[in-house]
Design a protein around this motif. Structure first.
Motif: not given
Length: 189
Positions: A76-80, A107-113, A150-160
């Protein structure tokens, strides 16, 4: 008129999670032809050129998160951002999902300065078990779309592969349902 109300509601939701309080440039303007409305946690179709994204980022705990290292897991790639109320609301659920499900990595990706020390102080007050990286808003990860809100979330499968893109808040229950629906283990399995 009936189609315009959901679009305005969506624009307000997205504006609530923009640092300046302004709706994104592509938000529907009153009187304009409204696109088909979608709920606040709408799935966004994956783009063909970004079906198997790469992601390698330094985390605030001095580690490195590499998406390729998590093949075989659901990621779970979560932009926040720290200023985004819906983002903060979903953090405990994402942390619990990561802690309770061996087949899921968040994994959290803090999308900010924000300075790394300020982020570490924030995480002392809002702890999570998953890694957090600060993303340069002027140079976001190339294999991911610039978040339209935001938030924007990507669900990535086991094969990428990108299984789902979700704009707006997401729950652990919804993520688990998406994983089960895409062939992953069901809750309780």
């Amino acid at each position: 008129m009936n189609r315009l109300v959901p679009c305005i509601a969506l624009a307000l939701l997205l504006a609530a999670c923009s640092p300046d309080g302004q709706a994104p440039a592509d938000a529907a303007a009153p009187g304009a032809e409204a696109p088909t409305a979608s709920p606040p946690s709408a799935a966004v179709p994956a783009q063909t050129s970004k079906e198997r994204p790469a992601l390698r980022v330094e985390t605030v705990d001095s580690g490195v998160f590499d998406l390729a290292d998590h093949r075989g897991q659901w990621v779970v790639v979560n932009f926040w951002a720290t200023w985004c109320a819906p983002c903060l609301k979903e953090m405990p659920e994402l942390s619990a999902l990561d802690a309770m499900r061996e087949h899921v990595q968040v994994v959290g990706l803090a999308y900010e300065e924000i300075a790394p020390d300020d982020m570490r102080a924030f995480l002392q007050k809002h702890p999570v078990v998953y890694p957090i990286a600060i993303i340069d808003t002027f140079d976001p990860p190339a294999d991911f779309d610039t978040p339209p809100g935001l938030p924007m979330t990507y669900l990535i499968g086991p094969q990428g592969e990108v299984v789902e893109k979700i704009l707006g808040p997401v729950t652990a229950e919804r993520l688990e349902a998406l994983i089960a629906g895409a062939g992953g283990p069901a809750v309780g399995a």
